[in-house]
Design a protein around this motif. Structure first.
Motif, mmCIF file in Angstrom:
data_model
loop_
_atom_site.group_PDB
_atom_site.id
_atom_site.type_symbol
_atom_site.label_atom_id
_atom_site.label_comp_id
_atom_site.label_asym_id
_atom_site.label_seq_id
_atom_site.Cartn_x
_atom_site.Cartn_y
_atom_site.Cartn_z
ATOM 1 N N THR A 29 0.852 -1.179 0.000
ATOM 2 C CA THR A 29 0.000 0.000 0.000
ATOM 3 C C THR A 29 0.896 1.240 0.000
ATOM 4 O O THR A 29 2.015 1.209 0.504
ATOM 5 C CB THR A 29 -0.897 0.023 1.246
ATOM 6 N N SER A 30 0.395 2.321 -0.552
ATOM 7 C CA SER A 30 1.236 3.510 -0.732
ATOM 8 C C SER A 30 0.983 4.582 0.316
ATOM 9 O O SER A 30 1.333 5.737 0.122
ATOM 10 C CB SER A 30 1.003 4.097 -2.128
ATOM 11 N N GLY A 31 0.338 4.216 1.407
ATOM 12 C CA GLY A 31 0.071 5.210 2.443
ATOM 13 C C GLY A 31 1.349 5.745 3.063
ATOM 14 O O GLY A 31 2.366 5.068 3.105
ATOM 15 N N THR A 32 1.312 6.977 3.539
ATOM 16 C CA THR A 32 2.505 7.607 4.114
ATOM 17 C C THR A 32 2.504 7.549 5.636
ATOM 18 O O THR A 32 3.473 7.949 6.266
ATOM 19 C CB THR A 32 2.592 9.073 3.669
ATOM 20 N N THR A 33 1.406 7.070 6.216
ATOM 21 C CA THR A 33 1.351 6.952 7.676
ATOM 22 C C THR A 33 1.065 5.510 8.043
ATOM 23 O O THR A 33 0.478 4.755 7.282
ATOM 24 C CB THR A 33 0.244 7.857 8.255
ATOM 25 N N GLY A 34 1.468 5.121 9.222
ATOM 26 C CA GLY A 34 1.237 3.763 9.664
ATOM 27 C C GLY A 34 2.164 2.780 8.969
ATOM 28 O O GLY A 34 3.028 3.148 8.178
ATOM 29 N N GLN A 35 1.984 1.506 9.275
ATOM 30 C CA GLN A 35 2.805 0.454 8.716
ATOM 31 C C GLN A 35 2.263 0.055 7.342
ATOM 32 O O GLN A 35 1.125 -0.387 7.213
ATOM 33 C CB GLN A 35 2.805 -0.761 9.648
ATOM 34 N N PRO A 36 3.067 0.183 6.272
ATOM 35 C CA PRO A 36 2.593 -0.245 4.950
ATOM 36 C C PRO A 36 2.302 -1.747 4.962
ATOM 37 O O PRO A 36 3.026 -2.528 5.578
ATOM 38 C CB PRO A 36 3.768 0.080 4.025
ATOM 39 N N LYS A 37 1.212 -2.146 4.287
ATOM 40 C CA LYS A 37 0.852 -3.554 4.222
ATOM 41 C C LYS A 37 1.334 -4.140 2.896
ATOM 42 O O LYS A 37 0.957 -3.656 1.832
ATOM 43 C CB LYS A 37 -0.660 -3.734 4.367
ATOM 44 N N GLY A 38 2.166 -5.163 2.976
ATOM 45 C CA GLY A 38 2.677 -5.814 1.781
ATOM 46 C C GLY A 38 1.848 -7.041 1.453
ATOM 47 O O GLY A 38 1.876 -8.044 2.178
ATOM 48 N N VAL A 39 1.100 -6.977 0.357
ATOM 49 C CA VAL A 39 0.251 -8.094 -0.056
ATOM 50 C C VAL A 39 1.134 -9.167 -0.684
ATOM 51 O O VAL A 39 1.864 -8.909 -1.640
ATOM 52 C CB VAL A 39 -0.823 -7.632 -1.058
ATOM 53 N N MET A 40 1.062 -10.379 -0.154
ATOM 54 C CA MET A 40 1.893 -11.484 -0.632
ATOM 55 C C MET A 40 1.118 -12.285 -1.684
ATOM 56 O O MET A 40 0.159 -12.990 -1.361
ATOM 57 C CB MET A 40 2.300 -12.393 0.525
ATOM 58 N N LEU A 41 1.561 -12.171 -2.937
ATOM 59 C CA LEU A 41 0.903 -12.864 -4.040
ATOM 60 C C LEU A 41 1.797 -13.981 -4.563
ATOM 61 O O LEU A 41 2.961 -13.750 -4.908
ATOM 62 C CB LEU A 41 0.582 -11.878 -5.168
ATOM 63 N N SER A 42 1.248 -15.164 -4.637
ATOM 64 C CA SER A 42 2.002 -16.322 -5.115
ATOM 65 C C SER A 42 1.889 -16.444 -6.629
ATOM 66 O O SER A 42 1.075 -15.769 -7.273
ATOM 67 C CB SER A 42 1.462 -17.599 -4.467
ATOM 68 N N HIS A 43 2.685 -17.350 -7.189
ATOM 69 C CA HIS A 43 2.577 -17.640 -8.619
ATOM 70 C C HIS A 43 1.173 -18.141 -8.949
ATOM 71 O O HIS A 43 0.577 -17.720 -9.953
ATOM 72 C CB HIS A 43 3.626 -18.692 -9.023
ATOM 73 N N GLN A 44 0.636 -19.014 -8.114
ATOM 74 C CA GLN A 44 -0.707 -19.532 -8.359
ATOM 75 C C GLN A 44 -1.748 -18.422 -8.331
ATOM 76 O O GLN A 44 -2.661 -18.394 -9.165
ATOM 77 C CB GLN A 44 -1.080 -20.588 -7.323
ATOM 78 N N ASN A 45 -1.634 -17.501 -7.363
ATOM 79 C CA ASN A 45 -2.579 -16.389 -7.286
ATOM 80 C C ASN A 45 -2.668 -15.662 -8.623
ATOM 81 O O ASN A 45 -3.752 -15.459 -9.174
ATOM 82 C CB ASN A 45 -2.144 -15.380 -6.212
ATOM 83 N N ILE A 46 -1.514 -15.257 -9.152
ATOM 84 C CA ILE A 46 -1.482 -14.415 -10.352
ATOM 85 C C ILE A 46 -1.815 -15.210 -11.600
ATOM 86 O O ILE A 46 -2.584 -14.753 -12.463
ATOM 87 C CB ILE A 46 -0.105 -13.737 -10.469
ATOM 88 N N VAL A 47 -1.268 -16.423 -11.722
ATOM 89 C CA VAL A 47 -1.532 -17.249 -12.907
ATOM 90 C C VAL A 47 -3.009 -17.603 -13.013
ATOM 91 O O VAL A 47 -3.617 -17.504 -14.091
ATOM 92 C CB VAL A 47 -0.667 -18.522 -12.878
ATOM 93 N N SER A 48 -3.618 -18.016 -11.907
ATOM 94 C CA SER A 48 -5.037 -18.379 -11.952
ATOM 95 C C SER A 48 -5.886 -17.190 -12.370
ATOM 96 O O SER A 48 -6.851 -17.336 -13.136
ATOM 97 C CB SER A 48 -5.495 -18.901 -10.585
ATOM 98 N N ASN A 49 -5.533 -16.006 -11.883
ATOM 99 C CA ASN A 49 -6.296 -14.805 -12.199
ATOM 100 C C ASN A 49 -6.146 -14.418 -13.667
ATOM 101 O O ASN A 49 -7.113 -14.036 -14.331
ATOM 102 C CB ASN A 49 -5.844 -13.657 -11.296
ATOM 103 N N ALA A 50 -4.916 -14.529 -14.179
ATOM 104 C CA ALA A 50 -4.672 -14.202 -15.586
ATOM 105 C C ALA A 50 -5.422 -15.152 -16.507
ATOM 106 O O ALA A 50 -6.066 -14.724 -17.486
ATOM 107 C CB ALA A 50 -3.175 -14.248 -15.873
ATOM 108 N N MET A 51 -5.366 -16.454 -16.224
ATOM 109 C CA MET A 51 -6.013 -17.440 -17.089
ATOM 110 C C MET A 51 -7.534 -17.290 -17.063
ATOM 111 O O MET A 51 -8.199 -17.397 -18.096
ATOM 112 C CB MET A 51 -5.592 -18.844 -16.671
ATOM 113 N N ALA A 52 -8.096 -17.011 -15.896
ATOM 114 C CA ALA A 52 -9.544 -16.827 -15.796
ATOM 115 C C ALA A 52 -9.980 -15.543 -16.507
ATOM 116 O O ALA A 52 -11.051 -15.501 -17.130
ATOM 117 C CB ALA A 52 -9.973 -16.787 -14.334
#
Length: 523
Positions: free
Chosen positions: A155-178
């Motif tokens: 996330t690009s927020g300037t306050t607080g702790q940025p949250k890093g979304v962890m995306l796996s190969h399966q996450n992205i590949v399944s989404n692209a194919m669908a």
């Protein structure tokens, strides 16, 4: 299912000599990589990374505008088992340095100009404009699994702790194919890329494009003249964009209509077109289609609310508008309208393999292979958002009997009146934006003394004196509990926006509070 590098290698085998990536050069010529050439460049860059004695799972940052080498660096990094941390080109140095510490990144891939602008150069630099190369030892490549981490998207927020979304190969590949299946991307398509690759919508769609054997054309400039030239010369068939960009295109077309004093003919064409079969509409608006190159078929709109009137206007002209809905935590596409059977007001049906349900308080929840692994080193945030395999989006909505999904707005933006009635700001913003004098509107619930929360609109107007008329016009179409009780005319030319042109609501609210406290708010 497979990994992201496997998808690329598969496409390189199938579509070897077809163009994969194209981008303008300084002399107006185009540089093009075929699928085979793209694979070769990816392997050569991966060979260089291999020589740096990196270990699987280490992080590498890419900080640059979209270009062919962005994808070369991305695929090359994944091929040797690294995790990519994409940064928006407008990322500020303090945020970048925070992410360096959080991710313990190994390299920064960026332009020489970006790198020399940093006050503190704490990471080794790789020039994205001249990626280093070396022979790849395929026998020494690590084994990449579907569940391995591929991207960390912060996330690009300037306050607080940025949250890093962890995306796996399966996450992205399944989404692209669908996405390929629903949007019906084919090897004949050529899509113009105008969103940053640091944005998951653009990244996933480009992987989908390459999976289908289609082509990506990058725009080095977002000026209308440049975009229209590329649309014509590159035979573009589609584009992924945000609603604001779709509105900017429409504004340009309507300015030309007014310049030619053809407003009456324009209105008549739209009236007639709405009664015609879709395939005939492009003949009524042949001039517009010619401006788009004559091959253009569809827009995919996401990232923000699409005003239905805007979507219908484009469809009357013979352009398909496929509205989608997503979240970075879902890689990012959750739902999208199919090409030939959809309702503009809806964000479509869930992608194949993705489940959507409406949870407590009408919050949209998602489960499927596209749902992220969680947040980087943040078990508390992960536990709060990911529950028993379901991701709680923070968005409000409902499903109709045909399982079409409709959005009602962000849960955190919901206005609860003193009488307990709920008001969705997005509903009111949509009505305001139908007023001819309103360019855009943002609605908040403000606490007014003893009245509790009331509906307040911040208006971006062509004429600053038209605020009262805009509110009166909107209130005629709004229910009694939705009535706008106060408004402020935005004092600048535009609202603050993200890199995808979405309005930064917190920034608008901060400025509104300052204006009200100083007595400078202009009603």
């Amino acid at each position: 299912m497979s990994t992201i590098p496997f998808l690329l290698m598969r496409s390189a085998d199938r579509f070897s000599t077809r163009p994969a990536l194209s981008e303008p050069l300084a002399d107006d010529k185009m540089a093009t990589l075929t699928y085979q050439e793209l694979r070769e460049q990816v392997q050569l860059f991966a060979g260089y990374l291999q020589q740096q004695n990196l270990t699987k799972g280490q992080r590498v940052m890419i900080w640059s505008a979209s270009c062919s080498n962005w994808l070369v660096a991305y695929f090359g990094s994944l091929l040797v088992g690294l995790v990519v941390v994409p940064l928006d080109v407008n990322t500020k140095e303090d945020f970048l340095q925070r992410l360096v510490e959080i991710t313990d990144a190994t390299f920064l891939i960026t332009t020489h100009k970006n790198y020399t602008s940093l006050r503190s150069n704490s990471l080794p630099f790789i020039d994205i404009d001249a990626l280093p190369t070396a022979p790849l030892d395929t026998a020494q490549l690590p084994k990449i699994e579907e569940q391995d981490l591929a991207e960390l998207v912060f996330t690009s927020g300037t306050t607080g702790q940025p949250k890093g979304v962890m995306l796996s190969h399966q996450n992205i590949v399944s989404n692209a194919m669908a996405s390929v299946e629903v949007v019906q991307i084919t090897s004949r398509d050529r899509l113009l890329s105008i969103l940053p690759l640091s944005h998951m919508l653009e990244m996933t769609i480009e992987i989908a494009i390459l999976y289908a054997g289609a082509s990506v054309v990058y725009a080095r400039s977002l000026s209308p003249d440049t975009l229209f030239k590329l649309l014509v010369t590159q035979s573009i068939t589609g584009m992924v964009l945000v609603p604001q960009a779709l509105q900017l295109f429409m504004n340009g077309i309507e300015r030309e209509v007014r310049r030619q004093k053809r407003e009456k003919q324009w209105a008549l064409l739209h009236k007639v077109a709405g009664r015609l079969p879709f395939f005939l509409r492009r003949y009524l608006f042949s001039t517009v289609h010619k401006r788009f190159g004559g091959h253009f078929n569809f827009f995919v709109s996401g990232g923000a609310h699409l005003p239905p009137a805007l979507g219908y206007a484009w469809e009357r002209m013979g352009f398909r508008v496929l509205q989608g809905y997503g979240a970075t935590e879902c890689s990012p596409v959750i739902s999208v309208n199919p090409r030939h059977d959809h309702t503009i007001e809806s964000v479509g049906k869930a992608l194949p393999g993705v489940e959507v349900r409406i949870g407590e308080d009408n919050e949209i929840e998602v489960r499927g292979p596209n749902v992220a692994l969680g947040y980087w080193n943040n078990p508390e945030a992960t536990a709060a958002a990911f529950r028993n395999g379901w991701y709680a989006t923070g968005d409000l909505g409902y499903l109709d009997k045909q399982h079409n999904l409709y959005l009602k707005g962000r849960k955190k933006n919901l206005i609860v009146l003193a009488n307990g009635m709920n008001v969705y700001p997005e509903d009111i913003e949509n009505v305001l934006q139908q007023q001819p004098m309103v360019k855009e509107a943002v609605v908040f619930g403000l606490n007014e003394k003893d009245q509790g929360s009331t509906v307040h609109a911040v208006l971006l107007l062509e004429d600053a004196n038209q605020g009262k008329a805009a509110v009166q016009g909107a209130n005629k179409s709004l229910a009694s509990h939705q009535q706008i009780k106060g408004f402020t005319v935005w004092p600048e030319e535009d609202f603050p926006r993200t890199h995808t042109l979405k309005v930064k609501r917190p920034d608008v609210l901060d400025t509104l509070s300052e204006l009200r406290q100083s007595g400078k708010a202009r009603p």
